[in-house]
Write a protein that holds these residues in place. Structure first.
Motif, PDB file in Angstrom:
ATOM      1  N   LEU A 453     106.007   8.277 -11.686  1.00  0.00           N
ATOM      2  CA  LEU A 453     106.143   8.762 -13.056  1.00  0.00           C
ATOM      3  C   LEU A 453     105.253   9.972 -13.323  1.00  0.00           C
ATOM      4  CD1 LEU A 453     106.306   5.292 -14.823  1.00  0.00           C
ATOM      5  CD2 LEU A 453     108.166   6.960 -14.665  1.00  0.00           C
ATOM      6  N   SER A 454     104.101  10.028 -12.685  1.00  0.00           N
ATOM      7  CA  SER A 454     103.236  11.198 -12.866  1.00  0.00           C
ATOM      8  C   SER A 454     103.838  12.441 -12.247  1.00  0.00           C
ATOM      9  CB  SER A 454     101.854  10.925 -12.255  1.00  0.00           C
ATOM     10  OG  SER A 454     101.919  10.880 -10.839  1.00  0.00           O
ATOM     11  N   GLN A 457     107.399  12.909 -14.670  1.00  0.00           N
ATOM     12  CA  GLN A 457     107.194  13.250 -16.084  1.00  0.00           C
ATOM     13  C   GLN A 457     105.718  13.108 -16.454  1.00  0.00           C
ATOM     14  OE1 GLN A 457     110.201  10.666 -15.726  1.00  0.00           O
ATOM     15  NE2 GLN A 457     109.672   9.300 -17.395  1.00  0.00           N
ATOM     16  N   GLU A 459     103.993  14.560 -18.462  1.00  0.00           N
ATOM     17  CA  GLU A 459     103.723  14.689 -19.886  1.00  0.00           C
ATOM     18  C   GLU A 459     103.758  13.348 -20.616  1.00  0.00           C
ATOM     19  OE1 GLU A 459     108.130  15.151 -19.160  1.00  0.00           O
ATOM     20  OE2 GLU A 459     106.269  15.864 -18.245  1.00  0.00           O
ATOM     21  N   ASP A 460     104.342  12.306 -20.006  1.00  0.00           N
ATOM     22  CA  ASP A 460     104.453  11.009 -20.672  1.00  0.00           C
ATOM     23  C   ASP A 460     103.201  10.143 -20.515  1.00  0.00           C
ATOM     24  OD1 ASP A 460     106.925  11.731 -21.523  1.00  0.00           O
ATOM     25  OD2 ASP A 460     108.047  10.526 -20.063  1.00  0.00           O
ATOM     26  N   PHE A 462     102.039   7.981 -18.148  1.00  0.00           N
ATOM     27  CA  PHE A 462     102.111   6.589 -17.694  1.00  0.00           C
ATOM     28  C   PHE A 462     100.928   6.275 -16.788  1.00  0.00           C
ATOM     29  CE2 PHE A 462     106.579   6.903 -18.954  1.00  0.00           C
ATOM     30  CZ  PHE A 462     106.780   5.649 -19.507  1.00  0.00           C
ATOM     31  N   ILE A 478     112.796   2.509 -17.376  1.00  0.00           N
ATOM     32  CA  ILE A 478     112.146   3.817 -17.494  1.00  0.00           C
ATOM     33  C   ILE A 478     112.933   4.787 -16.619  1.00  0.00           C
ATOM     34  CG2 ILE A 478     110.037   5.159 -17.240  1.00  0.00           C
ATOM     35  CD1 ILE A 478     108.453   2.564 -17.317  1.00  0.00           C
ATOM     36  N   LYS A 481     112.792  11.455 -15.465  1.00  0.00           N
ATOM     37  CA  LYS A 481     113.325  12.711 -15.987  1.00  0.00           C
ATOM     38  C   LYS A 481     113.641  13.687 -14.861  1.00  0.00           C
ATOM     39  CE  LYS A 481     110.841  12.292 -20.388  1.00  0.00           C
ATOM     40  NZ  LYS A 481     109.823  12.890 -21.301  1.00  0.00           N
TER      41      LYS A 481
END
Length: 600
Positions: A453-454, A457, A459-460, A462, A478, A481
């Protein structure tokens, strides 16, 4: 000019309207200027221009042409239009010494191309390539081999350094004195060897479909027209040929190891691999060759960010710009339930996943057991339902005991496999971890999820804490992106950072299968794919479940029969305790299902 040709000119002049003469002259002048610009001459009447035939030099007198025979090279007749005819396509001016070879080459391509080039896409590419160049030979000029031919020939003769067999790419003797027929045949022979090498280098000497039904990679083979064009325009044929191979660091390292092994002093064999008897030895050259072959199956672009699963290493790594960011242990499929080799894309994560039991497991393992004990699934938390089409569905709701743990990493594929957490953490303490039904269990799923996830995305924001806070009884999704490619590979030989060759056990027997195809009786067809039914494991299960009353009656009858014989072994399963006990061991099929869940 002959009397015949003079009469034709006079007749054409009388039949042409006077007002068209200036336009015709202007068109003729324009065509001549275009020919001068590209360095070609207009075709003489000695050969039919619609075949793209070589042009006889203007200093030679050509006899009147006979009607051209129909061939695969002829183009459709032009459709009359009201506009002025277009200028003829440029035709290559050949040296006089090449004319005879070019004419024979044209005949061979028109009548016997399949004798030299077996595959239809390659036939079409060869025909178009030589027509484009007016059937001018690529490999010879004035009866002598070109520099390009010498470079290609030398490369193919030394092809063993690339992990391939020179017998598959014969090089004709272009320097020997030969007739035009022989020279034309040698031209096509070398072209065939070039195309065969390019196909093998870019997609594999062996079709993976012949190795296993559990392998599916995207097609990599270069288009034959691209190969011919690149080699014909190259200033360094060797570099061009090398560019057809994988450019991955792992492949190049193995290639260097192969060179070292081939140049090393002769010895009987290499040390035994882990798990083999001390007396057992492996063919080190063959081991490297088999691994180089599997690199050819992989996509050329793995992705800037990507995940690599190495099945024989029982490991998973995350990469960014060629650098490994993180690595963790995994559990892979058993030898008889192999983890499939594939390239797909991780598209989303599932938190608190439901385990939908694959149809193959329902069909092969659960149905026979359900006939004996319809209640076994419910006792271990599995549920049975019907899908809309009436097929059987077996699933396990989210929870701590779920076979998939708390996180599933989804990359949709025809094999219905994925990566996931597991409640059985003890398996990661083992050195050999081929224990599952084919899916990949990840030792540190929270860290893996955080890293993916890093990268997808950032910017989120996680984190492991945020992901763990989502645990519960309801599924949560989830979406990535920026989806991340995942490549499931099989590397039994790798070169470490110190340049040392490391070997691993061939747990699925793929090394042996590849080498048998490359060296055995099937080598002539080893690169020809065979059909595989990759969706067989996903076929829905259409079956009736046994009625509980019927099972109880059958069980009671069996008990009466056993009591009459004094035999108390019936239905004892893995546990010899009294069946009347209500403990876990009283239900042998429950223990069977629990073990099946544990090995998923």
């Amino acid at each position: 000019m002959s009397r015949f040709r003079l009469a034709a000119v006079v007749s054409a002049f009388l039949c042409t309207a006077a007002t068209a003469l200036p336009a015709a002259a202007q068109n003729e002048q324009s065509r001549n200027e275009q020919s001068q610009d590209v360095g070609v001459t207009s075709p003489e009447p000695g050969l039919p221009k619609e075949l793209g035939a070589p042009v006889l030099p203007s200093t030679l007198e050509a006899p009147p042409a006979e009607p051209a025979a129909t061939s695969v090279l002829q183009t459709a007749p032009a459709v009359p239009t009201e506009t002025a005819p277009a200028a003829p396509a440029p035709v290559v001016q050949l040296p006089p010494a090449n004319l005879g070879v070019a004419q024979k080459l044209q005949e061979l391509i028109a009548t016997r191309l399949a004798d030299f080039i077996e595959r239809k896409p390659e036939q079409a590419a060869v025909e178009a390539f030589y027509r484009e160049r007016g059937f001018q030979p690529l490999w010879t000029s004035n009866g002598a081999p070109t520099k390009r031919a010498a470079e290609v020939g030398a490369f193919l003769k030394n092809i063993a350094s690339e992990g391939l067999d020179p017998r598959d790419y014969p090089v004709p003797n272009l320097a020997a004195r030969s007739t035009d027929d022989e020279a034309a045949a040698n031209e096509l022979k070398l072209t065939r060897s070039l195309l065969t090498y390019a196909r093998h280098a870019s997609s594999g000497r062996v079709s993976y479909t012949r190795v296993s039904a559990s392998i599916l990679y995207p097609a990599n083979a270069l288009k034959p027209e691209t190969v011919l064009s690149q080699v014909a325009s190259s200033q360094n044929a060797r570099d061009t040929l090398l560019s057809f191979e994988p450019q991955h660091a792992g492949f190049k390292a193995l290639k260097a190891a192969l060179a070292a092994e081939r140049n090393a002093p002769q010895r009987d064999s290499a040390p035994a691999r882990r798990g083999e008897a001390k007396q057992a030895r492996v063919d080190t050259v063959g081991l490297i060759v088999a691994n180089m072959e599997r690199w050819r199956w992989l996509p050329r672009d793995l992705g800037a960010v990507h995940v690599v699963v190495d099945v024989p290493a029982y490991a998973l790594g995350v990469f960014n710009d060629g650098r490994e960011l993180w690595r963790t242990k995994i559990v892979v499929g058993k030898p008889n339930l192999a983890t499939p080799l594939l390239s797909e894309t991780i598209k989303y994560l599932t938190i608190n996943p439901t385990w939908n039991v694959p149809p193959s497991i329902i069909r092969n393992e659960y149905l026979p057991a359900l006939e004996r004990d319809p209640d076994a699934l419910e006792r271990i938390g599995l549920k049975v339902a019907r899908n809309h089409d009436g097929s059987l569905r077996v699933y396990q709701p989210p929870g701590e005991r779920n076979a998939l743990g708390r996180i599933r990493f989804n990359f949709p594929n025809v094999f219905l496999v994925y990566q996931h957490d597991t409640p059985q953490k003890s398996f990661f303490a083992r050195d050999t971890r081929a224990l599952s039904h084919g899916c990949m269990r990840v030792q540190n799923p929270e860290k893996y999820a955080e890293l993916l996830l890093s990268l997808s995305q950032p910017e989120d924001g996680f984190s492991i804490r945020r992901i763990s806070a989502m645990y519960g009884d309801n599924e949560r999704t989830i979406n990535l992106k920026r989806p991340i490619p995942v490549h499931v590979t099989y590397q039994t030989a790798v070169v470490d950072e110190a340049g040392h060759l490391k070997t691993r056990d061939d747990i699925y027997g793929l090394d042996a299968a590849i080498l048998k195809l490359m060296r055995g009786n099937e080598r002539a067809v080893a690169d020809v794919p065979i059909a595989r039914d990759y969706k067989s494991s996903s076929k829905p299960v259409m079956a009736r479940l046994p009625e509980r009353s019927a099972v109880r009656e059958a069980r009671a009858s069996a008990d009466e029969y056993d009591e009459g014989r004094g035999d108390q072994r019936a239905w004892s399963g893995w546990d010899s305790r009294d069946r009347s006990a209500r403990g876990y061991g009283a239900y042998p099929m429950t223990r069977f299902f629990d073990r099946a869940v544990g090995t998923w």
